[in-house]
Motif scaffolding. Structure first.
Motif, short mmCIF file in Angstrom:
data_model
loop_
_atom_site.label_atom_id
_atom_site.label_comp_id
_atom_site.label_asym_id
_atom_site.label_seq_id
_atom_site.Cartn_x
_atom_site.Cartn_y
_atom_site.Cartn_z
N LEU A 1 8.00 21.62 23.60
CA LEU A 1 6.76 21.81 24.35
C LEU A 1 6.08 20.48 24.62
O LEU A 1 5.63 20.20 25.75
CB LEU A 1 5.82 22.74 23.57
CG LEU A 1 4.45 23.00 24.20
CD1 LEU A 1 4.59 23.64 25.57
CD2 LEU A 1 3.61 23.88 23.27
N LEU A 2 6.01 19.63 23.61
CA LEU A 2 5.40 18.31 23.78
C LEU A 2 6.20 17.47 24.77
O LEU A 2 5.62 16.75 25.61
CB LEU A 2 5.30 17.60 22.43
CG LEU A 2 4.72 16.19 22.45
CD1 LEU A 2 3.36 16.15 23.12
CD2 LEU A 2 4.63 15.63 21.01
N THR A 3 7.52 17.55 24.69
CA THR A 3 8.37 16.83 25.64
C THR A 3 8.03 17.21 27.07
O THR A 3 7.85 16.35 27.94
CB THR A 3 9.86 17.14 25.36
OG1 THR A 3 10.22 16.64 24.07
CG2 THR A 3 10.76 16.51 26.41
N LYS B 1 6.33 14.74 30.00
CA LYS B 1 7.12 14.49 31.20
C LYS B 1 6.43 15.00 32.45
O LYS B 1 6.45 14.37 33.50
CB LYS B 1 8.50 15.12 31.05
CG LYS B 1 9.42 14.39 30.10
CD LYS B 1 10.66 15.18 29.79
CE LYS B 1 11.49 15.42 31.00
NZ LYS B 1 12.75 16.16 30.71
N THR B 2 5.79 16.15 32.34
CA THR B 2 5.06 16.70 33.48
C THR B 2 3.94 15.76 33.91
O THR B 2 3.74 15.50 35.11
CB THR B 2 4.47 18.08 33.14
OG1 THR B 2 5.54 18.98 32.84
CG2 THR B 2 3.66 18.64 34.30
N GLU B 3 3.20 15.22 32.94
CA GLU B 3 2.09 14.32 33.26
C GLU B 3 2.61 13.04 33.91
O GLU B 3 2.00 12.52 34.86
CB GLU B 3 1.32 13.98 31.98
CG GLU B 3 0.04 13.21 32.22
CD GLU B 3 -1.02 14.00 32.97
OE1 GLU B 3 -1.84 13.37 33.66
OE2 GLU B 3 -1.00 15.24 32.90
N LEU B 4 3.72 12.52 33.45
CA LEU B 4 4.24 11.26 33.96
C LEU B 4 4.88 11.39 35.33
O LEU B 4 5.18 10.38 35.98
CB LEU B 4 5.25 10.65 32.98
CG LEU B 4 4.68 10.21 31.63
CD1 LEU B 4 5.77 9.58 30.78
CD2 LEU B 4 3.52 9.24 31.81
N VAL C 1 9.23 10.43 24.01
CA VAL C 1 10.00 11.61 24.45
C VAL C 1 11.46 11.49 24.00
O VAL C 1 12.07 12.46 23.56
CB VAL C 1 9.90 11.77 25.97
CG1 VAL C 1 10.90 12.81 26.48
CG2 VAL C 1 8.49 12.20 26.37
N SER C 2 12.03 10.30 24.11
CA SER C 2 13.41 10.10 23.65
C SER C 2 13.56 10.42 22.17
O SER C 2 14.55 11.01 21.74
CB SER C 2 13.85 8.66 23.92
OG SER C 2 14.02 8.43 25.30
N VAL D 1 13.84 9.49 31.00
CA VAL D 1 12.95 10.52 30.48
C VAL D 1 11.59 10.40 31.13
O VAL D 1 11.01 11.37 31.62
CB VAL D 1 12.81 10.39 28.95
CG1 VAL D 1 11.82 11.41 28.43
CG2 VAL D 1 14.16 10.55 28.28
N ALA D 2 11.05 9.19 31.15
CA ALA D 2 9.73 8.99 31.70
C ALA D 2 9.69 9.32 33.18
O ALA D 2 8.68 9.77 33.71
CB ALA D 2 9.28 7.55 31.49
N ALA D 3 10.81 9.11 33.86
CA ALA D 3 10.85 9.38 35.29
C ALA D 3 10.96 10.86 35.61
O ALA D 3 10.91 11.26 36.75
CB ALA D 3 12.04 8.64 35.92
N GLY D 4 11.12 11.69 34.56
CA GLY D 4 11.13 13.12 34.79
C GLY D 4 12.52 13.72 34.88
O GLY D 4 12.70 14.82 35.36
N ASN D 5 13.53 13.01 34.41
CA ASN D 5 14.87 13.56 34.40
C ASN D 5 14.95 14.62 33.32
O ASN D 5 14.80 14.33 32.15
CB ASN D 5 15.88 12.42 34.12
CG ASN D 5 17.30 12.91 34.14
OD1 ASN D 5 17.56 14.10 34.24
ND2 ASN D 5 18.22 11.97 34.06
N ASN D 6 15.24 15.87 33.69
CA ASN D 6 15.22 16.97 32.74
C ASN D 6 16.46 17.01 31.86
O ASN D 6 16.47 17.69 30.85
CB ASN D 6 15.09 18.31 33.48
CG ASN D 6 13.69 18.50 34.03
OD1 ASN D 6 12.73 18.05 33.43
ND2 ASN D 6 13.58 19.14 35.17
#
Length: 296
Positions: free
Chosen positions: A38-40, A44-47, A66-67, A127-132
């Motif tokens: 959930l935190l991940t 990621k959504t915010e970034l 996130v990593s 991860v930061a770029a939103g790669n799921n």
């Protein structure tokens, strides 16, 4: 001084982090994985927003956080022990997250090469770029995303299904559960693309709570009378490293009415032709929905 929106956001993230590590330290690993996932997703959504308001250093730090969360999820689910991200290692990240907006220290407690190895070479920048990919277990890479509502048409009706919760005797034991929604005719042929919910938002006693809206991708008037909407509860099995269907429910056309709905739950395998059905349990546990019809 009034607290900023970013400060509130980071505080909420840190609270989730602490909740996850507490579960982890108590041996409640299913709950811990849910909190980490959930935190991940929240970070990621915010970034993904261009105007997220974080500095480049904050951005990179959050990518590393996130990593670490992903690596800990992997270690727990695959029972890697000391070969994966340990709880003690993850806890060192907590202070970094808590002090994200005030600390000037740019050094992350876990070295980049070590972090890359723990995540099988995946880079935190992805991860930061939103790669799921890799944010949850491997089965999440194959999921069908929820789709937006179709445009309204004259004299046609659209259906929104809110999946509220499902009752199970062993609700707390399901790892990364989600519900796959499909629409089939009487011959088990797909009438619309299938869609999968996100992870649950909570668990309470014998219930897994989703509170997810699913927009059915066809007008009701164009569906045969033999049509049914299927709901398959799927979960991840670490030892087999694969997704498994745990149970299913379905709703036929004459049951589609606005308001709450309560469906019986059947044991697997999913019988899309509805010929041989066996209840999952004799206990009063059901799938709870709320239906909303849209018409011009």
């Amino acid at each position: 001084m009034a607290i900023s929106e970013r400060e509130k956001l980071v505080e909420s993230w840190y609270a989730l982090f602490r909740k996850g590590t507490d579960f982890d330290s108590w041996g409640q690993l299913v709950e811990a994985v849910d909190e980490y996932a959930l935190l991940t997703r929240k970070i990621k959504t915010e970034l993904q927003f261009e105007e997220h308001g974080f500095s480049d250093q904050n951005y990179n730090t959050l990518g590393n956080v996130v990593s670490c969360l992903q690596a800990r999820q992997k270690a727990v689910q695959n029972q890697l022990g000391d070969d994966g991200m340990t709880l003690e290692q993850l806890k060192t990240v907590g202070t970094v997250l808590q002090n994200l907006l005030t600390s000037r220290d740019s050094e992350f407690p876990i070295k980049a090469n070590e972090l890359s190895q723990l995540n099988d070479g995946k880079q935190s920048s992805d991860v930061a770029a939103g790669n799921n990919a890799g944010s949850e277990s491997p089965h999440f890479q194959e999921r069908k995303k929820l789709r937006p509502r179709m445009p309204l048409a004259d004299d046609m009706t659209l259906l929104t299904i809110r999946i509220e919760r499902i009752g199970l005797k062993d609700a707390s034991q399901c790892i990364e559960p989600y519900i796959s929604v499909s629409v089939k005719d009487g011959q088990a042929m797909n009438l619309t693309p299938s869609q999968d919910t996100l992870l649950p938002v909570a668990r309470e006693d014998q219930y897994i709570i989703f509170n997810a809206n699913v927009e059915i991708q066809q007008y009701l008037e164009k569906m045969p009378k033999t049509t049914a909407v299927f709901f398959e509860l799927k979960h991840y099995k670490p030892k087999k490293r694969q997704t498994s269907t745990k149970c299913f429910a379905f709703m036929e056309m004459d049951e589609i009415k606005p308001g709450p709905a309560c469906l019986e739950i059947y044991r697997k395998p999913t019988d899309f032709k509805r010929k041989r059905l066996g209840l999952l349990t004799t206990k009063p546990l059901y799938l709870y929905l709320n239906l909303n019809l849209h018409r011009t």
